[in-house]
Write an enzyme that holds these catalytic residues in place. Structure first.
Site, mmCIF file in Angstrom:
data_model
loop_
_atom_site.group_PDB
_atom_site.id
_atom_site.type_symbol
_atom_site.label_atom_id
_atom_site.label_comp_id
_atom_site.label_asym_id
_atom_site.label_seq_id
_atom_site.Cartn_x
_atom_site.Cartn_y
_atom_site.Cartn_z
ATOM 1 N N SER A 99 0.812 -1.209 0.000
ATOM 2 C CA SER A 99 0.000 0.000 0.000
ATOM 3 C C SER A 99 0.857 1.275 0.000
ATOM 4 O O SER A 99 1.605 1.521 -0.939
ATOM 5 C CB SER A 99 -0.946 -0.031 1.203
ATOM 6 N N ASP A 241 -2.743 6.281 -3.601
ATOM 7 C CA ASP A 241 -1.611 5.667 -2.897
ATOM 8 C C ASP A 241 -1.041 4.546 -3.762
ATOM 9 O O ASP A 241 -1.490 4.315 -4.886
ATOM 10 C CB ASP A 241 -2.022 5.176 -1.510
ATOM 11 N N ASP A 243 -1.129 1.329 -3.957
ATOM 12 C CA ASP A 243 -1.914 0.232 -4.516
ATOM 13 C C ASP A 243 -3.297 0.671 -4.983
ATOM 14 O O ASP A 243 -4.099 -0.151 -5.410
ATOM 15 C CB ASP A 243 -2.022 -0.935 -3.532
ATOM 16 N N ASP A 245 -6.023 1.971 -3.514
ATOM 17 C CA ASP A 245 -7.287 1.767 -2.804
ATOM 18 C C ASP A 245 -7.708 2.976 -1.978
ATOM 19 O O ASP A 245 -8.736 2.932 -1.298
ATOM 20 C CB ASP A 245 -7.256 0.509 -1.942
#
Length: 450
Positions: A99, A241, A243, A245
Site C-alpha cells: 500500500s 496511494d 496500490d 485503494d
C-alpha cells in the site's frame, strides 16, 4: 508461528520473514488447500515494487504445489483485483503490495470469491496450516508457478467498470485536474481512465522504477500535487496511494480534502437521488466529529467502526448502507465495489461535481474540529488499560474534555506504533493533553527506552 495477518493482510520487509521465499510458498500452499480440494483458480496482481515479481512467483509456486492455478493480472490496483476476482469467477484474489509503505516493504492481501477481504477465520486457518508445516521451503517443482505475461484484458474490464460508475447521463464540465499516481499500481490505468472520459489531466508520479513508489508522492506526500494544482491553475488535484485503494484530494487553493469531506459531499448527493439506503454513512472512530454533526444536519446518521476498511465494509453490509469509508481516503461505494477504490471514488466525486454543477471547493466544505494525531514507536503492545501511567493520563484528558471532545488510543495494524488521537474545540488544549498521554506512553512502552 507468530501471527501473520494484520489489519490489512501480511506485511513486512521483502525477502525477510514472513515475506521470505519459504514462508510465501507455504502461504500459497495453505491458501490453495483452504479454498477448495478441486484445483482453485486464483487471480494474482501486484503493484510496482521491485520485489513484487519474486513474491508473486513464490506464491504461485506454492499454489501450484497444492493443485491450484494462478492467473497473473500483472500491475493493477488492489481494488481492480478485488473486482475482477468476483466479476470473472475466480475462487480468490491476491494482491502483492504494501500500500502506502516504502518500496522495501511488501505484503500479501487475500480476497474471497466475492471480492471482499478475507475473513479472520480464513486467515487464522492459513496461520494454523503454516504452524503445522514448520520451517523450510515446501517440496515443490522448481518450474511450477513461473509468471506468464498478463493479459491487458483485465485492465480493460476494470476500466470499463469504472467508466460505467460515472453514469451515461452525466456530462462533465470542462475541468483541469492534476493526478498523482504515486508511481504505483495506478500509473497506467489512472491516466487512461481520465482520458477515456474526455479529461486531459496534469500527470505526476507515473514513471515507476521499482523503488520510487510512494517516494515524495501520492496520498501521503501532497506537497508536489499542491504545487502542480497552483502552478497550472487546476480545478482540483487527486492523489492515489501505491496500490490505488485510497484517494485524497486538493481543492483549487491546494487545501486538503480528506475522506470525511468526500463522504459528506457524496452522501448528500446520494440522498438527493434517493439512493442513500439506511439514511446512513459508515465511518471509523478516526473520522472527525464535524462529519457527524454535518451529516446530522442532513438527517443522515453516522455509524462508527474500528479502524480498517474491511470493518467499514462489514458494517455497511450489516446495516444495508451503500457508502462508507475512512478519513484516510479509503471510500467504499457498495453499489459498485466491495472494497475501497481510489479511482472509483474519483469517478463519484466527478459525478457529484457534474450533477451539482458546482466546484469541489464548495461541495467539500467541512470545518473540522481541531484534531491531533501522534504516532509513538513502541517496543511492546500490551493492553493500554493494564499500564497505570497510560490509563491515568487518558482518564485525566477525558475528564478535562468532559464530553466536548474525544480521546482515541489504538495500535497500528501494520507498524510498531501506538496512535494517539484527540479531538476538541480548542487546539491548544488538545495538543497539551495529547503531549501528556504521549509522554506516558514513551516512558512505559516507548521504543526510545531501549
Amino acid at each position: 508461528m507468530a501471527k501473520l495477518f494484520g489489519t490489512d493482510g501480511i506485511r513486512g520487509e521483502a525477502y525477510a520473514p514472513p515475506l521470505d521465499r519459504a514462508t510465501v510458498q507455504h502461504v500459497g500452499r495453505a491458501l490453495a488447500n483452504e479454498l477448495s480440494p478441486d484445483a482453485p483458480r486464483i487471480l494474482i496482481g501486484r503493484d510496482t515494487r521491485s520485489s513484487g515479481a519474486d513474491l508473486e512467483n513464490w506464491l504461485a509456486t506454492g499454489i501450484a504445489a497444492s493443485g491450484g492455478t494462478s492467473v497473473f493480472a500483472g500491475v493493477l490496483p488492489t481494488p481492480a483485483v478485488a473486482f475482477l476476482t468476483r466479476d470473472q469467477g475466480f475462487d480468490a484474489g491476491v494482491v502483492i503490495s504494501a500500500s502506502h509503505n516504502p518500496y522495501h516493504d511488501n505484503g500479501i492481501k487475500v480476497f474471497s470469491a466475492s471480492g471482499v477481504k478475507s475473513s479472520e477465520a480464513f486467515e487464522e486457518a492459513i496461520e494454523l496450516a503454516l504452524s503445522v508445516a514448520g520451517a523450510g521451503a515446501p517440496e515443490v517443482p522448481e518450474e511450477s508457478g513461473l509468471s506468464k505475461t498478463p493479459s491487458l484484458h483485465f485492465e480493460s474490464l476494470y476500466l470499463e467498470h469504472l467508466k460505467q460508475s460515472l453514469g451515461d447521463d452525466v456530462s462533465l464540465p470542462p475541468l483541469k485536474l492534476a493526478l498523482d499516481c504515486a508511481n504505483g499500481a495506478c500509473y497506467r490505468v489512472g491516466p487512461k481512465l481520465l482520458e477515456s472520459i474526455g479529461l486531459e489531466p496534469i500527470l505526476l508520479a507515473t514513471e515507476p522504477d521499482g523503488e520510487n513508489i510512494n517516494r515524495d508522492c501520492g496520498s501521503t506526500h501532497l506537497d508536489g500535487l499542491a504545487e502542480a494544482v497552483r502552478r497550472h491553475a487546476c480545478d482540483f488535484g487527486a492523489a492515489l496511494d501505491g496500490d490505488g485503494d485510497r484517494l485524497l484530494l486538493l481543492d483549487s487553493t491546494g487545501r486538503s480534502v480528506n475522506g470525511d469531506a468526500m463522504l459528506l459531499m457524496c452522501a448528500r448527493r446520494l440522498k438527493k437521488e434517493g439512493r442513500l439506503t439506511g439514511s446512513g454513512v459508515v465511518a471509523t472512530v478516526m473520522s472527525n466529529m464535524a462529519l457527524e454533526v454535518s451529516l446530522a444536519q442532513e438527517d443522515i446518521t453516522l455509524y462508527r467502526t474500528q479502524v480498517g476498511d474491511k470493518f467499514v465494509a462489514q458494517d455497511m453490509d450489516r446495516r444495508n448502507i451503500i457508502i462508507g469509508g475512512e478519513q484516510s481516503g479509503h471510500i467504499i461505494f457498495s453499489d459498485y465495489a466491495a472494497t475501497g477504490d481510489g479511482l472509483l471514488t474519483l469517478m463519484q466525486v466527478l459525478r457529484t461535481i457534474a450533477i451539482e454543477r458546482d466546484t469541489l471547493d464548495r461541495l467539500a466544505e467541512l470545518d473540522p474540529f481541531p484534531q491531533v494525531l501522534v504516532n509513538v514507536s513502541v517496543s511492546s503492545r500490551p493492553d493500554v488499560r493494564t499500564v497505570p501511567e497510560i490509563t491515568q493520563a487518558i482518564e485525566a484528558a477525558e475528564a478535562q474534555l468532559d464530553g466536548r471532545g474525544r480521546v482515541l488510543i489504538r495500535y497500528s495494524g501494520t507498524e510498531p506504533l501506538l496512535r494517539i488521537m484527540m479531538e476538541g474545540p480548542d487546539s491548544e488544549e488538545i495538543e497539551s493533553l495529547t503531549a501528556t498521554v504521549r509522554d506516558a506512553v514513551e516512558s512505559t512502552i516507548g521504543s526510545s527506552r531501549d
